[in-house]
Design a protein around this motif. Structure first.
Motif, PDB file in Angstrom:
ATOM      1  N   SER A  88      60.752  31.915  27.960  1.00 48.98           N
ATOM      2  CA  SER A  88      59.926  31.219  28.934  1.00 48.98           C
ATOM      3  C   SER A  88      59.017  32.160  29.672  1.00 48.98           C
ATOM      4  CB  SER A  88      60.810  30.407  29.880  1.00 48.98           C
ATOM      5  OG  SER A  88      61.275  31.226  30.941  1.00 48.98           O
ATOM      6  N   TYR A  89      59.535  33.378  29.864  1.00 48.74           N
ATOM      7  CA  TYR A  89      58.686  34.368  30.533  1.00 48.74           C
ATOM      8  C   TYR A  89      57.500  34.699  29.674  1.00 48.74           C
ATOM      9  CZ  TYR A  89      57.213  38.681  32.642  1.00 48.74           C
ATOM     10  OH  TYR A  89      56.445  39.631  33.220  1.00 48.74           O
ATOM     11  N   LEU A  90      57.760  34.917  28.399  1.00 51.71           N
ATOM     12  CA  LEU A  90      56.666  35.214  27.475  1.00 51.71           C
ATOM     13  C   LEU A  90      55.689  34.064  27.395  1.00 51.71           C
ATOM     14  CD1 LEU A  90      58.352  37.065  24.494  1.00 51.71           C
ATOM     15  CD2 LEU A  90      56.779  37.979  26.146  1.00 51.71           C
ATOM     16  N   ARG A  91      56.293  32.864  27.366  1.00 57.45           N
ATOM     17  CA  ARG A  91      55.402  31.698  27.345  1.00 57.45           C
ATOM     18  C   ARG A  91      54.528  31.658  28.577  1.00 57.45           C
ATOM     19  NH1 ARG A  91      59.049  27.407  27.190  1.00 57.45           N
ATOM     20  NH2 ARG A  91      59.963  28.432  25.398  1.00 57.45           N
ATOM     21  N   HIS A  92      55.121  31.949  29.662  1.00 56.40           N
ATOM     22  CA  HIS A  92      54.356  32.009  30.895  1.00 56.40           C
ATOM     23  C   HIS A  92      53.253  33.045  30.789  1.00 56.40           C
ATOM     24  CE1 HIS A  92      53.548  32.085  35.157  1.00 56.40           C
ATOM     25  NE2 HIS A  92      53.730  33.400  35.152  1.00 56.40           N
ATOM     26  N   LEU A  93      53.652  34.221  30.254  1.00 52.82           N
ATOM     27  CA  LEU A  93      52.651  35.293  30.098  1.00 52.82           C
ATOM     28  C   LEU A  93      51.548  34.854  29.137  1.00 52.82           C
ATOM     29  CD1 LEU A  93      54.582  38.664  29.843  1.00 52.82           C
ATOM     30  CD2 LEU A  93      53.263  37.812  31.754  1.00 52.82           C
ATOM     31  N   HIS A  94      52.017  34.263  28.043  1.00 52.78           N
ATOM     32  CA  HIS A  94      51.010  33.782  27.083  1.00 52.78           C
ATOM     33  C   HIS A  94      50.033  32.832  27.713  1.00 52.78           C
ATOM     34  CE1 HIS A  94      52.073  35.690  23.417  1.00 52.78           C
ATOM     35  NE2 HIS A  94      53.297  35.191  23.378  1.00 52.78           N
ATOM     36  N   ARG A  95      50.622  31.907  28.463  1.00 55.61           N
ATOM     37  CA  ARG A  95      49.745  30.916  29.098  1.00 55.61           C
ATOM     38  C   ARG A  95      48.766  31.577  30.004  1.00 55.61           C
ATOM     39  NH1 ARG A  95      53.804  27.640  31.373  1.00 55.61           N
ATOM     40  NH2 ARG A  95      54.930  27.011  29.523  1.00 55.61           N
ATOM     41  N   GLN A  96      49.239  32.525  30.746  1.00 55.40           N
ATOM     42  CA  GLN A  96      48.317  33.231  31.652  1.00 55.40           C
ATOM     43  C   GLN A  96      47.260  33.992  30.880  1.00 55.40           C
ATOM     44  OE1 GLN A  96      50.792  35.542  34.202  1.00 55.40           O
ATOM     45  NE2 GLN A  96      50.581  34.002  35.807  1.00 55.40           N
ATOM     46  N   ALA A  97      47.737  34.694  29.805  1.00 48.05           N
ATOM     47  CA  ALA A  97      46.738  35.441  29.006  1.00 48.05           C
ATOM     48  C   ALA A  97      45.721  34.497  28.415  1.00 48.05           C
ATOM     49  CB  ALA A  97      47.449  36.224  27.903  1.00 48.05           C
ATOM     50  N   ILE A  98      46.256  33.364  27.967  1.00 51.03           N
ATOM     51  CA  ILE A  98      45.312  32.395  27.393  1.00 51.03           C
ATOM     52  C   ILE A  98      44.306  31.949  28.427  1.00 51.03           C
ATOM     53  CG2 ILE A  98      45.145  30.017  26.563  1.00 51.03           C
ATOM     54  CD1 ILE A  98      47.631  30.610  24.889  1.00 51.03           C
ATOM     55  N   VAL A  99      44.791  31.707  29.625  1.00 46.25           N
ATOM     56  CA  VAL A  99      43.852  31.291  30.660  1.00 46.25           C
ATOM     57  C   VAL A  99      42.761  32.332  30.839  1.00 46.25           C
ATOM     58  CG1 VAL A  99      43.636  30.927  33.126  1.00 46.25           C
ATOM     59  CG2 VAL A  99      45.391  29.735  31.869  1.00 46.25           C
ATOM     60  N   ILE A 100      43.218  33.593  30.942  1.00 47.56           N
ATOM     61  CA  ILE A 100      42.222  34.659  31.149  1.00 47.56           C
ATOM     62  C   ILE A 100      41.232  34.702  29.994  1.00 47.56           C
ATOM     63  CG2 ILE A 100      41.864  37.139  31.340  1.00 47.56           C
ATOM     64  CD1 ILE A 100      44.581  37.282  32.693  1.00 47.56           C
ATOM     65  N   GLN A 101      41.829  34.697  28.791  1.00 46.43           N
ATOM     66  CA  GLN A 101      40.963  34.786  27.615  1.00 46.43           C
ATOM     67  C   GLN A 101      40.020  33.610  27.556  1.00 46.43           C
ATOM     68  OE1 GLN A 101      43.612  35.160  24.329  1.00 46.43           O
ATOM     69  NE2 GLN A 101      44.108  37.286  24.835  1.00 46.43           N
ATOM     70  N   LYS A 102      40.601  32.428  27.931  1.00 43.26           N
ATOM     71  CA  LYS A 102      39.759  31.230  27.925  1.00 43.26           C
ATOM     72  C   LYS A 102      38.575  31.396  28.847  1.00 43.26           C
ATOM     73  CE  LYS A 102      41.298  27.550  29.941  1.00 43.26           C
ATOM     74  NZ  LYS A 102      42.125  26.440  30.382  1.00 43.26           N
ATOM     75  N   ILE A 103      38.866  31.820  30.023  1.00 39.00           N
ATOM     76  CA  ILE A 103      37.783  31.997  30.981  1.00 39.00           C
ATOM     77  C   ILE A 103      36.779  33.012  30.478  1.00 39.00           C
ATOM     78  CG2 ILE A 103      37.225  32.742  33.296  1.00 39.00           C
ATOM     79  CD1 ILE A 103      39.979  31.667  34.165  1.00 39.00           C
ATOM     80  N   TRP A 104      37.308  34.124  29.923  1.00 37.55           N
ATOM     81  CA  TRP A 104      36.415  35.172  29.441  1.00 37.55           C
ATOM     82  C   TRP A 104      35.545  34.690  28.307  1.00 37.55           C
ATOM     83  CZ3 TRP A 104      34.051  39.277  30.589  1.00 37.55           C
ATOM     84  CH2 TRP A 104      33.510  40.049  29.596  1.00 37.55           C
ATOM     85  N   ARG A 105      36.204  34.021  27.360  1.00 40.66           N
ATOM     86  CA  ARG A 105      35.435  33.553  26.206  1.00 40.66           C
ATOM     87  C   ARG A 105      34.390  32.551  26.618  1.00 40.66           C
ATOM     88  NH1 ARG A 105      40.495  33.142  22.234  1.00 40.66           N
ATOM     89  NH2 ARG A 105      40.477  35.337  21.632  1.00 40.66           N
ATOM     90  N   GLY A 106      34.824  31.702  27.548  1.00 39.76           N
ATOM     91  CA  GLY A 106      33.841  30.738  28.014  1.00 39.76           C
ATOM     92  C   GLY A 106      32.655  31.421  28.632  1.00 39.76           C
ATOM     93  N   TYR A 107      32.923  32.435  29.437  1.00 44.40           N
ATOM     94  CA  TYR A 107      31.822  33.181  30.062  1.00 44.40           C
ATOM     95  C   TYR A 107      30.921  33.818  29.026  1.00 44.40           C
ATOM     96  CZ  TYR A 107      29.576  37.135  32.185  1.00 44.40           C
ATOM     97  OH  TYR A 107      28.651  38.037  32.559  1.00 44.40           O
ATOM     98  N   VAL A 108      31.578  34.503  28.080  1.00 47.43           N
ATOM     99  CA  VAL A 108      30.762  35.186  27.057  1.00 47.43           C
ATOM    100  C   VAL A 108      29.928  34.193  26.266  1.00 47.43           C
ATOM    101  CG1 VAL A 108      30.965  36.380  24.847  1.00 47.43           C
ATOM    102  CG2 VAL A 108      32.156  37.244  26.832  1.00 47.43           C
ATOM    103  N   ALA A 109      30.615  33.094  25.915  1.00 48.28           N
ATOM    104  CA  ALA A 109      29.893  32.107  25.118  1.00 48.28           C
ATOM    105  C   ALA A 109      28.742  31.517  25.889  1.00 48.28           C
ATOM    106  CB  ALA A 109      30.833  31.014  24.661  1.00 48.28           C
ATOM    107  N   ARG A 110      28.947  31.299  27.161  1.00 47.24           N
ATOM    108  CA  ARG A 110      27.854  30.739  27.936  1.00 47.24           C
ATOM    109  C   ARG A 110      26.709  31.716  28.042  1.00 47.24           C
ATOM    110  NH1 ARG A 110      31.818  27.793  30.126  1.00 47.24           N
ATOM    111  NH2 ARG A 110      32.627  29.530  31.376  1.00 47.24           N
ATOM    112  N   VAL A 111      27.065  33.012  28.203  1.00 46.14           N
ATOM    113  CA  VAL A 111      25.971  34.001  28.226  1.00 46.14           C
ATOM    114  C   VAL A 111      25.190  33.953  26.920  1.00 46.14           C
ATOM    115  CG1 VAL A 111      25.534  36.471  28.132  1.00 46.14           C
ATOM    116  CG2 VAL A 111      26.975  35.524  29.922  1.00 46.14           C
ATOM    117  N   TYR A 112      25.983  33.972  25.839  1.00 49.82           N
ATOM    118  CA  TYR A 112      25.349  33.929  24.506  1.00 49.82           C
ATOM    119  C   TYR A 112      24.534  32.674  24.339  1.00 49.82           C
ATOM    120  CZ  TYR A 112      25.035  33.834  19.471  1.00 49.82           C
ATOM    121  OH  TYR A 112      24.559  33.758  18.199  1.00 49.82           O
ATOM    122  N   PHE A 113      25.098  31.593  24.827  1.00 52.88           N
ATOM    123  CA  PHE A 113      24.386  30.327  24.716  1.00 52.88           C
ATOM    124  C   PHE A 113      23.085  30.366  25.479  1.00 52.88           C
ATOM    125  CE2 PHE A 113      23.628  25.997  24.199  1.00 52.88           C
ATOM    126  CZ  PHE A 113      23.297  25.451  25.427  1.00 52.88           C
TER     127      PHE A 113
END
Lengths: 356, 507
Positions: free
Chosen positions: A50-75
C-alpha cells in the motif's frame, strides 16, 4: 510400591508425555512460527504494497502534471507553428497571385509583346511598300534622266553632223542631196543644216578638247596619241629658239632702288608697330609697381567678352558643335593617323633602293 | 664626209628606231599579232630601246612592252626574266610623266597575271617608286600607279601587306578625293583589293579615313565607280563587327538601297554583297537593315536578276533569318519565301540552289508559324526532290537534307506533310511520321483527313524495326484510331478477310 511404580510409570508417562508434548510443541512452534511469519510477511507485504501504491500514485500525479505541462507547451508551439504556416501559405498564395499578374504583364509587355510584334510587322510591311514605291520612282526618274541624256547626246550628234555637212545645203539654183525634187518634203537634215552654222577647222580643235577625259577609262589600251616627236631643226644660221625667246621675253630685273616703293619707310614703321602690338604682353608699361597689388584691374579675356553678352567660348565649349547633326551619334574616336616620315628608314625591298 | 652627212646618218637611225617602236606599239593593241611578235623575238629588241637616248623612244618602247605583257602570263614572265623591271623602277623615280605612265603600265601588266609575277615586281623595289608616283600632280600618273598597286595587291595577303607597308593607303585615300573619275575608280578598286584579304588590312584602310570618302561617292552617277565603291565597302565590312559598324555609321544605308535599282547588274550585285556582309555579323545590324526596308529591296533585286547575281541576295536573306525568329518573320512578311521558291525552281546552277535551300531552312526552322509559312509555299516537295535527285551535287544534297530536317521538326501544317509521306526516303520519313504523331492525338478533324487522304494506309505499310523511334511514332499514330480501322488499313487485310470467308461454316 505400586504407587511408586505407578508414579514411576507416571513419571515415565509424564516424561513421555512431556517429550511428546515437547515434540508436539516443538512442531507446533515451528508451525506457529511459520504461520506467524507468514502472517507477518503478508502484513508487511500489504503494508509495503500500500505504501508503494501510495508512492506510485503520487509519482503518477507528479508525472501527470509534468507531462501535461510539457504537452501543453509543445501544443502551444505547434499551434504557433501551424498558425505561422497558415499565414505563410496565405501570403504565398497572395504573392503567387501578384506574381502571376506581374509575370503575365511583364512577359506580355517586355519579353514577347504580341501586339507590338504585330504592329512591328504591319509597320514593316508598310515601310517595305513605301520603300518599293520610292525605289520605283527613283529608278523611273533615273531612267528618264538617262533617256533625256541620251536624247540630248543624239541631238548634239545630229547637230554636229549637220554642221559638218553644211556644204550639202541646197542653194536657190541647185537642190542639195537632202532636198531632192523627187521628195515630197525636205529631209530633216536639210532643215537642221539651215539652222546651224557651218563647222570651221578651228572649231574642230575645240570640239576635241570638250570631250570628257575621264570617260576614256584606261588611257593606254585604247589608241591614245603617242608622245610628241620633236621636229627637225630648221636649217640655217638661226639661234636656238629657246635662247631667242628667253632674250625677247627677259623679265625685268630692277635695281634695289627701283624695286623699293616710295612709302617703304612708312610701311616698315607700320610693320614694326603691328609686330609690337602683337607681341607685347604688358600694355601699361610703366605702371607703378610699388602698389601693383592694389592697382590690379581685372582684365577680362577678349575671347569671352563681347559688347552684349558673355560668349561661351572656352567656358562652355571649345569647338562648335551642331547638336542636330550629332544627335544619336557616338562621340568621336580620336584615331591618330600615323606619320610615315621614318617608316621606310632602313627598310627597303632591295639593295638598289639603299642608294636613296 | 662633212659633219652634216654624219649627223644625217644618226638622224636616219633615230627615225628608223622611232618608226619601229611606234609600229610595234600599235601592232601590240591587236591580239592576233601578239603570237607573231613573240615568235619574232620582239622582247629582246625592245629591251635596249628602253635605254635609248631619245625620251620618246623610251616611252613608246615601254608602252609597247606593257601592251605585250598585258596579253598573257608567258610574255609577262619573259619580261620579268629579261631584267627589264629594275631599270623601269629606277626610271620611275627620274623621268617625266609620260615615261612614268608607261613604266607604271608595264608594271601593272606584269603583276596582273599571277602572284609570282607580282612578287617579282615587288622584289624589284617597285612599291616605293609607285607610291612616290602617287604623290605626283598628273592624274594620269596617279591612275597608272594606283592600278599597278591594285594589281599587285589583288593576289594574296602578303603582297597586300607589302603594298600597305610602302605607305600606299593614305595616298590612295587622297586619290579618291580627286575630281577625275578614272582616278577615283582605280583608287576605289585598289582599296577594295587591299582590304579583301584580312581584317588588319581593312583596318588600315579604315584608319586612313577611307570609309567617309567612299560613302560620299555612293550616289555618283558613274556606273563603274559605283561598282568599285560598293565592292570596297563590302570587302571592308566583311571581316568583323566593328568594321561593319563603322561602315553603317557612315550613313551608307538608306542611300545604298537606292542603288539597288541601278540598270547595271554588277552594281546591284556589289550592293547586295555589301548588305549581306553587314547583315551577317550580329542581329542588331540585321535589325537595322530590316528596319530600313533593306529586305524588301533585296527581294525585289533577286526578282529582277538572274544567275550568279542573285546569290548574294539569297545568302543575305538566309543570314538575316538565321539570327532570330522575329527577323525570320520579317523576311516572311516581306514575301521572301515566295521569291526564294521562284529561285529554287528557276535556277539551274547547283550552288545557287544549295544557297536557296539553306536560306529556306534558316527561315523555317524557328517555330511552327515559320515552318507553316515555308511549307505553305509548297517548298518541301521541291527540297525533297533536290535531296533525292542523283544528279545534284553533294553540297546541294547535304544542304537540302538539313533544310528539310530543320523545317520538318517544327512543321505542324499537315496538308503540306501529306505528299512527303508518300514520297520520302526513310531518313526523312521518320521525321514526317514523328510530326504526325505529335499533331494527330489532339486534332480530330486532322485525324479524319488523315484517314480519307490515304495517310493511315501509307503509315501501316511502313516497315520499321521494333523499338526504334519510328515504330513508336507509328504506334502512337495507331493508338489514335480505333482497333478496327487500323486493322482495316493494315496491309494484307483483304486476304485475311477472304480466308475468314473461306473458313466460315454456315450453320
Amino acid at each position: 510400591m505400586a504407587d511408586l511404580k505407578l508414579l514411576l510409570r507416571q513419571i515415565e508417562l509424564i516424561k513421555e508425555e512431556y517429550i511428546a508434548t515437547d515434540r508436539a510443541d516443538a512442531e507446533r512452534r515451528v508451525k506457529e512460527n511459520g504461520a506467524a511469519v507468514r502472517i507477518q510477511s503478508w502484513f508487511r507485504g500489504t503494508r509495503l504494497r500500500s505504501y508503494l501504491r501510495h508512492l506510485h500514485r503520487q509519482a503518477i500525479v507528479i508525472q501527470k502534471i509534468w507531462r501535461g505541462y510539457v504537452a501543453r507547451v509543445y501544443f502551444r508551439k505547434m499551434v504557433k507553428v501551424q498558425c505561422f504556416l497558415m499565414k505563410m501559405n496565405f501570403y504565398n498564395e497572395m504573392a503567387v497571385r501578384i506574381q502571376k499578374r506581374w509575370k503575365g504583364y511583364y512577359v506580355r509587355k517586355y519579353v514577347h509583346n504580341y501586339y507590338a510584334r504585330k504592329r512591328y510587322l504591319d509597320g514593316l510591311t508598310k515601310k517595305n511598300e513605301k520603300l518599293r514605291r520610292a525605289m520605283e520612282e527613283f529608278s523611273e526618274m533615273q531612267r528618264n534622266e538617262r533617256e533625256h541624256y541620251q536624247m540630248e547626246r543624239e541631238e548634239q550628234k545630229k547637230c554636229l553632223q549637220a554642221r559638218r555637212m553644211h556644204f550639202l545645203l541646197s542653194t536657190h539654183q541647185i537642190p542639195g542631196v537632202f532636198n531632192s525634187p523627187y521628195r515630197d518634203f525636205p529631209h530633216e537634215m536639210e532643215l537642221q543644216m539651215k539652222s546651224v552654222k557651218p563647222l570651221l577647222v578651228k572649231d574642230i580643235h575645240h570640239k576635241r578638247q570638250a570631250v570628257d577625259p575621264s570617260a576614256l577609262g584606261d588611257t593606254f589600251l585604247k589608241t591614245q596619241p603617242l608622245p610628241p616627236i620633236p621636229s627637225k631643226k630648221p636649217q640655217g644660221p638661226f639661234r636656238d629658239p629657246a635662247a631667242v625667246l628667253q632674250q625677247r621675253y627677259r623679265p625685268l630685273e630692277p635695281s634695289l632702288r627701283v624695286a623699293t616703293s616710295i612709302t617703304d619707310l612708312e610701311e616698315a614703321r607700320e610693320e614694326l608697330r603691328r609686330g609690337e602690338w602683337q607681341r607685347s604682353i604688358i600694355h601699361h608699361a610703366f605702371q607703378p609697381f610699388s602698389h601693383a597689388h592694389r592697382n590690379k584691374k581685372y582684365e577680362r579675356s577678349i575671347h569671352t567678352a563681347s559688347s552684349y553678352e558673355r560668349l561661351g567660348y572656352g567656358t562652355v565649349y571649345f569647338r562648335e558643335e551642331n547638336q542636330g547633326k550629332l544627335r544619336g551619334k557616338k562621340p568621336f574616336k580620336s584615331i591618330f593617323t600615323t606619320c610615315h616620315v621614318f617608316d621606310k628608314f632602313g627598310q627597303f625591298y632591295s639593295n638598289a633602293g639603299k642608294i636613296v | 664626209m662633212s659633219q652634216r652627212q654624219v649627223l644625217q646618218v644618226f638622224e636616219q637611225y633615230q627615225k628608223a628606231r622611232t618608226q619601229f617602236v611606234q609600229t610595234i606599239a600599235e601592232l601590240a593593241t591587236r591580239p592576233q599579232n601578239i603570237e607573231t611578235l613573240q615568235n619574232a623575238g620582239v622582247l629582246s629588241l625592245l629591251r635596249p630601246l628602253l635605254l635609248d637616248v631619245v625620251p620618246t623612244i623610251q616611252q613608246t618602247a615601254a608602252l609597247a612592252l606593257g601592251r605585250l605583257a598585258n596579253h598573257n602570263d608567258d610574255l609577262a614572265e619573259a619580261v620579268v626574266k629579261g631584267d627589264v623591271l629594275p631599270q623601269l623602277v629606277y626610271s620611275l623615280a627620274e623621268q617625266n610623266r609620260f615615261y612614268k605612265k608607261a613604266a607604271a603600265f608595264v608594271l601593272r601588266a606584269v603583276a596582273r597575271h599571277s602572284p609570282r609575277q607580282a612578287q617579282a615586281v615587288v622584289d624589284c623595289g617597285a612599291l616605293d617608286a609607285l607610291v612616290a608616283c602617287l604623290e605626283e600632280f598628273d592624274p594620269g600618273v596617279k591612275e597608272a600607279a594606283a592600278w599597278a598597286l591594285g594589281n599587285i595587291a589583288r593576289h594574296n595577303g602578303e603582297l597586300s601587306q607589302a603594298v600597305v607597308d610602302a605607305g600606299a593607303v593614305p595616298l590612295l585615300v587622297l586619290c579618291i578625293q580627286e575630281p577625275e573619275l578614272a582616278l577615283k575608280r582605280i583608287a576605289a578598286s585598289t582599296l577594295s583589293d587591299i582590304s579583301k584579304h584580312s581584317p588588319e588590312l581593312a583596318q588600315t584602310a579604315v584608319d586612313a579615313g577611307a570609309i567617309a570618302h567612299l560613302a560620299q561617292m555612293i550616289l555618283n552617277p558613274d556606273t563603274k565607280l559605283k561598282r568599285q565603291v560598293f565592292s570596297a565597302l563590302g570587302q571592308i565590312s566583311k571581316h568583323s563587327v566593328d568594321l561593319a559598324e563603322m561602315v553603317v555609321e557612315a550613313e551608307v544605308f538608306p542611300a545604298a538601297l537606292a542603288c539597288l535599282k541601278d540598270p547595271d547588274e554588277y552594281v546591284r550585285k556589289n550592293v547586295t554583297t555589301l548588305i549581306r556582309e553587314v547583315a551577317k555579323h550580329t542581329p542588331e545590324l540585321s535589325q537595322l537593315i530590316v528596319n530600313a526596308g533593306g529586305v524588301a529591296a533585296v527581294i525585289d533585286t533577286i526578282g529582277d536578276s538572274q544567275g550568279n547575281v542573285r546569290l548574294p541576295g539569297i545568302m543575305m536573306l538566309g543570314y538575316v533569318a538565321a539570327h532570330s525568329e522575329s527577323l525570320a518573320m520579317a523576311v516572311i512578311v516581306s514575301k521572301g519565301v515566295h521569291q526564294l521558291t521562284i529561285c529554287l525552281v528557276e535556277e539551274t546552277e547547283d550552288h545557287i540552289k544549295a544557297a536557296t535551300a539553306w536560306a529556306l531552312g534558316q527561315i523555317g526552322r524557328h517555330s511552327p508559324e515559320h515552318a507553316r509559312a515555308v511549307a505553305a509555299a509548297n517548298v518541301l516537295p521541291r527540297l525533297l526532290r533536290l535531296y533525292v535527285d542523283t544528279e545534284s551535287s553533294e553540297d546541294l544534297r547535304v544542304k537540302a537534307k538539313k533544310a528539310l530536317k530543320s523545317i520538318l521538326q517544327k512543321c505542324t501544317y499537315l496538308p503540306a506533310l501529306e505528299p512527303l509521306l508518300h514520297e520520302a526516303p526513310s531518313d526523312i520519313l521518320k521525321h514526317v511520321v514523328g510530326q504526325f504523331s505529335k499533331v494527330l492525338p489532339h486534332d480530330s478533324k486532322a485525324r479524319r483527313l488523315f484517314v480519307t487522304s490515304g495517310g493511315l494506309k501509307k503509315v501501316q505499310e511502313i516497315k520499321a524495326e521494333p523499338g526504334s523511334l519510328l515504330q513508336e511514332n507509328i504506334n502512337s499514330i495507331n493508338s489514335c484510331y480505333p482497333e478496327e480501322i487500323v486493322r482495316y488499313y493494315s496491309p494484307g487485310y483483304s486476304e485475311i478477310l477472304l480466308e475468314r470467308v473461306e473458313a466460315y461454316q454456315p450453320t
